[in-house]
Design an enzyme around this catalytic site. Structure first.
Site, PDB file in Angstrom:
ATOM      1  N   ASP A  58      48.325  64.214  59.021  1.00 61.18           N
ATOM      2  CA  ASP A  58      47.235  64.924  58.362  1.00 61.18           C
ATOM      3  C   ASP A  58      46.387  65.652  59.400  1.00 61.18           C
ATOM      4  O   ASP A  58      46.890  66.043  60.454  1.00 61.18           O
ATOM      5  CB  ASP A  58      46.407  63.929  57.535  1.00 61.18           C
ATOM      6  CG  ASP A  58      45.887  64.537  56.241  1.00 61.18           C
ATOM      7  OD1 ASP A  58      45.087  65.491  56.327  1.00 61.18           O
ATOM      8  OD2 ASP A  58      46.271  64.071  55.154  1.00 61.18           O
ATOM      9  N   HIS A 116      39.878  66.272  55.635  1.00 61.25           N
ATOM     10  CA  HIS A 116      41.016  65.934  54.778  1.00 61.25           C
ATOM     11  C   HIS A 116      41.706  64.648  55.221  1.00 61.25           C
ATOM     12  O   HIS A 116      41.993  63.756  54.407  1.00 61.25           O
ATOM     13  CB  HIS A 116      41.991  67.109  54.783  1.00 61.25           C
ATOM     14  CG  HIS A 116      43.092  67.048  53.783  1.00 61.25           C
ATOM     15  ND1 HIS A 116      44.249  66.331  53.996  1.00 61.25           N
ATOM     16  CD2 HIS A 116      43.229  67.623  52.560  1.00 61.25           C
ATOM     17  CE1 HIS A 116      45.050  66.481  52.951  1.00 61.25           C
ATOM     18  NE2 HIS A 116      44.457  67.254  52.069  1.00 61.25           N
ATOM     19  N   SER A 167      46.935  65.896  47.354  1.00 59.60           N
ATOM     20  CA  SER A 167      46.626  65.254  48.635  1.00 59.60           C
ATOM     21  C   SER A 167      45.880  63.945  48.430  1.00 59.60           C
ATOM     22  O   SER A 167      45.958  63.045  49.267  1.00 59.60           O
ATOM     23  CB  SER A 167      45.770  66.178  49.504  1.00 59.60           C
ATOM     24  OG  SER A 167      46.527  67.161  50.137  1.00 59.60           O
TER      25      SER A 167
END
Length: 760
Positions: free
Chosen positions: A136, A199, A526
């Site tokens: 990620d 994220h 996600s």
């Protein structure tokens, strides 16, 4: 004059040829995939250097060209090559594929309780030996979600490391690496595993974050934040940056993660376009992870509700769609006449009930910038008249990030847009998104009122009794390459998820929002992917010896059936159903699959013996070169595509392994849509030991069909204690659709692809 014209034509052509030649001679990063790592004392890096030396002409050029040498878990390298050099490398012995360094994109608490995995279901130390890897944007290690209070040292199997300046691991985050093959850094990027985008921090805490009391987004959604397995270890592999996630970096991360000793790999990113299995970095990496007993959980993508948009569709990956939980964020608008309109928004701004002048964006055009009412109605940056907008709430005719109003010193924005109805955004100013119909009512109020006013109330969380429903953006099936394996596999919470955040990342969808938060609410596959990763870690903690296929089967066959009446695309939206982790620990039966099973499947997909032997490093053999159906891959679901005008006919062979009570008898039930017959033989399976295997066949028949949408049913095995359910789908399909509609025809093995891979 004619001579001059001829000269300029020749000159222009010469420039074009020169430009083309320069482009062809430009060195760009490519990945050379060579399959399984050689056995014995062979050093892959030396082989890679020799190959490059032969192509480039010197050892020094080879050394400058190489970016990565993959050799810890599989074989290959990344190097800077011209088009001519790519062609030469492609012809070399041992090379399976040469892949451009495409860019992928990211697929971007309460949710675990909604899934039935409450705190009471977790053992005190459960999961401490399980390592969850996340590929990620990195992680913010100081977040309270990653504290290591009362955690012992990493498990003895761990072989990873903590890399990068100003970054410290602990007994929770036990490994951290970063990769940047292109050397592209934004000023906001940290040259370390530290997360500047938020994220990666969000996905890591969703999968395996520690329990944190009082977590909230500026006071909204306040409660206990935690991951699925709070005591599991986290290993971070930063492959995504401000500029995206590149193929070479993703494969380098897989190579390290497998060798480091992780148990589950979570990948919340993917491509917007399908590629053949061994030209797709996630399919390649997850295949080799599977060989080492590691399950890869991957997001389905955010290109829904269009059909055939699902990404990460390899049968050895666990492909996760996104659905709602029983909570939605709303913010109400109150007009001066007392009328109230409810919109979607994660609005933390409190105007204290104060009303402000209300204007329509179309009446506030910035003519100096070249805007007029047809443009300013959308309230985009620089199109707004700051003299009219300042101190006002503005009605806008589209969904945007609020920056146009913020830059013009407006108080807030009401966005009239019906394109999104099932998830909310957070904004840098008071804002809400209402329907286009309600927007027209507010516009009528503005036009008929001498001094229109309004206020936007602070956001609330409402109970969503219709949940779970697959969200509109979640990518849909069928599988673009192997339609006999339907995808996605399952759905999990991916809408309005509260989790940890990087304090240097923007807390809203406006990229220049300078506020800072420790927890944020965002949506995407996600977000659903780490829920599935955490669930897989939960099952792995209970069954350390289970294969990736067994874990995936347990999660799929115990999934909660979704309401087909709420989803026109049925299983192509939600797969086997909504994930239910606690049931997956005791599934009764599992559909197990080995590497040999996947190799047999790949043979039927058109891969040859030579290629597959390179992939596996053994004597794998395709006994036939004839393309076949994938009906005998031991998959926990059944997919039958039928070409137009053909009869419905499919015979599936399956084998289940008893992981429940030693002495047990399972009886089958099967149902399908009207006019389709389905039968199971035998209808009863009796077991006398744990680990015992039994086989059966499923036969699906029916009339000729043409241009029919998906029809579905299920095969279920029950022993009075366990319910083992597998969906069955039948549909008309032309392999490669809908890409033929986009002007590019894609075969089952694929013939065309774009130059970039994106983060989901």
């Amino acid at each position: 004059m004619a001579k001059a014209r001829s000269f300029f034509i020749v000159f222009a052509i010469s420039l074009a040829v020169l430009a083309l030649n320069c482009h062809c001679q430009e060195r760009k990063v490519h990945v050379v995939y060579m399959g399984q790592r050689p056995q014995g004392d062979v050093h892959p890096a030396s082989t890679h250097h020799s190959m490059l030396t032969n192509v480039l002409g010197s050892a020094s050029s080879a050394k400058k060209s190489v970016v990565y040498s993959y050799g810890r878990s599989f074989n290959g390298f990344a190097a800077k090559l011209t088009d001519e050099e790519v062609a030469k490398v492609s012809e070399m012995e041992g090379v399976i594929s040469v892949i451009p360094n495409r860019k992928l994109k990211l697929h971007t608490t309460r949710s675990w309780d909604f899934m039935g995995l409450s705190k009471s279901k977790l053992g005190k130390c459960q999961g401490e030996d399980v390592v969850v890897a996340l590929l990620d944007t990195g992680i913010w290690p100081e977040s309270e979600s990653f504290n290591d209070n009362d955690m012992g040292p990493p498990p003895a199997k761990w072989r990873g490391k903590c890399d990068g300046a100003n970054f410290t691991c602990n007994n929770k985050i036990i490994g951290a690496r970063y990769y940047n093959s292109e050397g592209l850094y934004d000023p906001s990027d940290f040259k370390s595993p530290r997360d500047s985008l938020g994220h990666g921090t969000h996905t890591a805490s969703t999968a395996a974050g520690r329990e944190v009391q009082g977590a909230s987004y500026f006071g909204l959604a306040e409660g206990v934040a935690r991951g699925g397995v709070p005591n599991a270890r986290i290993a971070v592999y930063k492959v995504c940056w401000e500029y995206g996630c590149f193929t070479a970096d993703i494969l380098a991360a897989f190579d390290d993660a497998i060798a480091d000793g992780v148990d589950i790999i979570s990948v919340s990113l993917g491509s917007d376009w399908p590629s053949p299995y061994f030209e797709d970095p996630i399919a390649i990496g997850s295949f080799h992870a599977m060989r080492y007993g590691i399950l890869t959980s991957a997001s389905a993508g955010n290109s829904g509700p269009l059909p055939v948009t699902v990404s990460n569709f390899a049968p050895w990956t666990f492909t996760v769609a996104a659905s709602t939980i029983d909570r939605k964020f709303v913010a109400q608008v109150v007009l001066g006449n007392g009328h109230v309109f409810t919109g979607l928004s994660i609005n933390n701004f409190d105007l204290n009930g104060t009303s402000y002048p209300l204007i329509w964006g179309g009446n506030a055009a910035n003519y100096s910038f070249g805007a007029d009412p047809t443009i300013s109605r959308y309230c985009l940056p620089d199109t707004m008249n700051s003299h009219k907008v300042e101190g006002a709430i503005v009605l806008c005719d589209t969904l945007w990030d609020g920056s146009g109003i913020l830059m013009a010193n407006g108080v807030g924005t009401i966005m009239a847009d019906s394109s999104i109805t099932d998830f909310a955004f957070n904004y840098p100013l008071p804002a809400t998104q209402i329907s286009a119909e309600d927007g027209q009512k507010i516009l009528d109020y503005i036009k008929t009122t001498e001094s229109p006013i309004a206020t936007i109330l602070v956001g609330e969380t409402w109970k969503d009794v219709a949940a779970p429903i697959v969200v509109s953006f979640s990518s849909r099936g069928p599988n673009p390459f192997s339609p006999d394996i339907f995808k996605p596999d399952i759905t999990a919470p991916g809408v309005d998820i509260l989790a940890a955040w990087s304090p240097v990342a923007p807390p809203s969808i406006y990229w220049e929002d300078t506020r800072s938060v420790e927890y944020n609410v965002i949506s995407g596959t996600s977000m659903s992917c780490p829920h599935a990763s955490g669930a897989a870690a939960y099952v792995k903690a209970a069954h350390q010896d289970w294969s990736p296929a067994a874990i995936k089967s347990a999660l799929m066959t115990t999934a909660f059936p979704m309401d087909g009446k709420k989803h026109d695309d049925l299983e192509f939206a939600y797969g086997s159903g909504h994930i239910f982790p606690t049931a997956a620990v005791d599934p009764g039966l599992v559909y197990d699959a080995s590497e040999a099973d996947y190799i047999d499947f790949l043979c039927k997909q058109g891969y040859n013996t030579r290629t597959l032997r390179l992939v596996t490093g053994d004597n794998s053999t395709c006994h036939s070169t004839i393309l076949g159906r994938g009906w005998d891959l031991n998959y926990p679901s059944f997919s039958l595509y039928v070409e137009d005008g053909e009869p419905i006919l499919g015979v599936f062979s399956r084998t289940v392994t008893n992981v429940g009570d030693p002495n047990s008898t399972y009886t089958s039930t099967a149902y399908m849509a009207a006019e389709i017959d389905i039968s199971v033989d035998p209808q009863v399976l009796s077991f006398s030991a744990v680990g015992e295997k039994k086989s059966f066949t499923v036969r699906v028949t029916g009339r000729d069909i043409t241009q029919q949408p998906i029809m579905s049913g299920a095969v279920t095995w029950e022993d009075g204690k366990h319910v083992v359910r597998s969906p069955v789908v039948v549909y008309n399909y032309v392999p490669g659709a809908p890409y033929i509609l986009y002007g590019v025809k894609i075969g089952i093995l694929g013939e065309e692809k774009p130059d970039s891979i994106l983060i989901s």
